[in-house]
Write an enzyme that holds these catalytic residues in place. Structure first.
Site, PDB file in Angstrom:
ATOM      1  N   ARG A  34       0.779  -1.240   0.000  1.00  0.00           N
ATOM      2  CA  ARG A  34       0.000   0.000   0.000  1.00  0.00           C
ATOM      3  C   ARG A  34       0.817   1.301   0.000  1.00  0.00           C
ATOM      4  O   ARG A  34       0.271   2.361   0.256  1.00  0.00           O
ATOM      5  CB  ARG A  34      -0.993   0.043   1.181  1.00  0.00           C
ATOM      6  CG  ARG A  34      -1.951  -1.122   1.230  1.00  0.00           C
ATOM      7  CD  ARG A  34      -3.202  -0.815   2.009  1.00  0.00           C
ATOM      8  NE  ARG A  34      -2.941  -0.314   3.345  1.00  0.00           N
ATOM      9  CZ  ARG A  34      -3.894   0.166   4.151  1.00  0.00           C
ATOM     10  NH1 ARG A  34      -5.156   0.191   3.750  1.00  0.00           N
ATOM     11  NH2 ARG A  34      -3.588   0.600   5.351  1.00  0.00           N
ATOM     12  N   ASP A  35       2.111   1.221  -0.288  1.00  0.00           N
ATOM     13  CA  ASP A  35       2.885   2.465  -0.371  1.00  0.00           C
ATOM     14  C   ASP A  35       3.984   2.354  -1.421  1.00  0.00           C
ATOM     15  O   ASP A  35       5.156   2.640  -1.147  1.00  0.00           O
ATOM     16  CB  ASP A  35       3.480   2.825   0.994  1.00  0.00           C
ATOM     17  CG  ASP A  35       3.922   4.287   1.057  1.00  0.00           C
ATOM     18  OD1 ASP A  35       3.507   5.084   0.172  1.00  0.00           O
ATOM     19  OD2 ASP A  35       4.677   4.653   1.975  1.00  0.00           O
ATOM     20  N   ILE A  36       3.598   1.934  -2.608  1.00  0.00           N
ATOM     21  CA  ILE A  36       4.543   1.829  -3.727  1.00  0.00           C
ATOM     22  C   ILE A  36       5.056   3.222  -4.088  1.00  0.00           C
ATOM     23  O   ILE A  36       4.292   4.139  -4.366  1.00  0.00           O
ATOM     24  CB  ILE A  36       3.869   1.211  -4.955  1.00  0.00           C
ATOM     25  CG1 ILE A  36       3.358  -0.208  -4.656  1.00  0.00           C
ATOM     26  CG2 ILE A  36       4.816   1.233  -6.162  1.00  0.00           C
ATOM     27  CD1 ILE A  36       4.424  -1.229  -4.444  1.00  0.00           C
ATOM     28  N   THR A  91       0.753   6.875  -1.696  1.00  0.00           N
ATOM     29  CA  THR A  91       1.370   8.037  -2.322  1.00  0.00           C
ATOM     30  C   THR A  91       0.560   8.366  -3.573  1.00  0.00           C
ATOM     31  O   THR A  91       0.504   7.550  -4.495  1.00  0.00           O
ATOM     32  CB  THR A  91       2.833   7.739  -2.690  1.00  0.00           C
ATOM     33  OG1 THR A  91       3.557   7.405  -1.494  1.00  0.00           O
ATOM     34  CG2 THR A  91       3.489   8.947  -3.353  1.00  0.00           C
TER      35      THR A  91
END
Length: 271
Positions: A74-76, A125
């Site tokens: 969930r935070d590529i 992001t």
């Protein structure tokens, strides 16, 4: 949960801090090299097709492993993937860091997939977040893959169509980027890249919420692209052989806090 995975930083020590400040914890992790964004900028702001394809295969491996443990990342973003230290055996291995936004998508007790829902906020992001994530939908494995599709395109082209959109708040930024992603077709977004980039993006976008991605198919798109262009997967990247300053271990300078801060309580802090 992730200890045996390649490209996952080793955690050497973890403990609660002194009893007088119980809300703090201590973690000692493996020292790594520069992140992918630093390397990208040092290489001129974009990577060659060969490097992007080899990076894509590595990152798909990382995400598949994390998903296999029942977790969503969930935070590529490019800043969250780090190379190993210079001249170490793992210096070409991309490591995935910062699991602050990660979440279980499989209930450890019932072994059931989390239910679909529409939440109040977005997580991630904005530049790389999937369309469902920007729409405040509960995320699944498909959302990590869609985010990867934007990251791969960014690494190849050096820019995404929604970069630089105005937004004074996180919510406003998400709204503007969502509008742009909905307006543009995949073919328009990937117009300056080989067709395999668009195929991967379409595949990720078309996955059902609970569907298990075909990771081998995704890796195969980038491997086939290398073969079709006469490229060899030999671990020789755009940065291979360079000894840039940022790859050398830097000594971090710490600042002494102004005044007494030990007993200060942070507003809104939850134990």
């Amino acid at each position: 949960m992730l200890t045996e995975g390649q490209g996952v930083p080793a955690v050497h020590y973890f403990s609660e801090a002194n009893a007088s400040i119980p809300k703090y914890h201590t973690m000692v992790m493996e020292l790594l090299g520069p992140n992918l964004e630093d390397v990208l900028q040092a290489c001129g702001g974009s990577f060659t097709l060969k490097t992007v394809c080899m990076v894509a295969v590595q990152l798909l491996d990382r995400i598949e492993f994390i998903h296999s443990k029942g977790l969503l990342y969930r935070d590529i973003k490019s800043e969250n993937f780090l190379l190993g230290r210079y001249k170490e055996p793992n210096h070409q291995v991309l490591h995935i860091v910062d699991f602050g936004l990660s979440k279980e998508y499989i209930n450890p007790t019932t072994r059931q997939h989390v239910a679909f829902s529409v939440k109040k906020g977005s997580v991630g992001t904005p530049r790389y977040m999937s369309i469902p994530a920007l729409q405040h939908h509960e995320q699944g494995r498909r959302d990590d893959l869609e985010a990867l599709s934007y990251l791969f395109l960014y690494l190849y082209c050096g820019r995404l169509p929604w970069q630089g959109l105005p937004g004074s708040t996180f919510a406003e930024k998400c709204k503007r980027i969502l509008e742009k992603k909905l307006k543009l077709t995949v073919d328009e977004v990937c117009a300056d890249a080989p067709p395999e980039f668009g195929k991967f993006m379409k595949y990720a976008r078309n996955l059902e919420f609970e569907a298990k991605p075909d990771y081998e198919f995704c890796r195969g798109l980038f491997k086939a692209m290398m073969t079709a262009n006469g490229l060899e997967s030999d671990d020789v990247y755009d940065w291979t052989g360079q000894i840039p300053e940022f790859w050398k271990t830097k000594r971090v300078k710490t600042r002494k806090p102004k005044g007494k801060t030990r007993s200060r309580k942070r507003k809104g802090h939850k134990k």
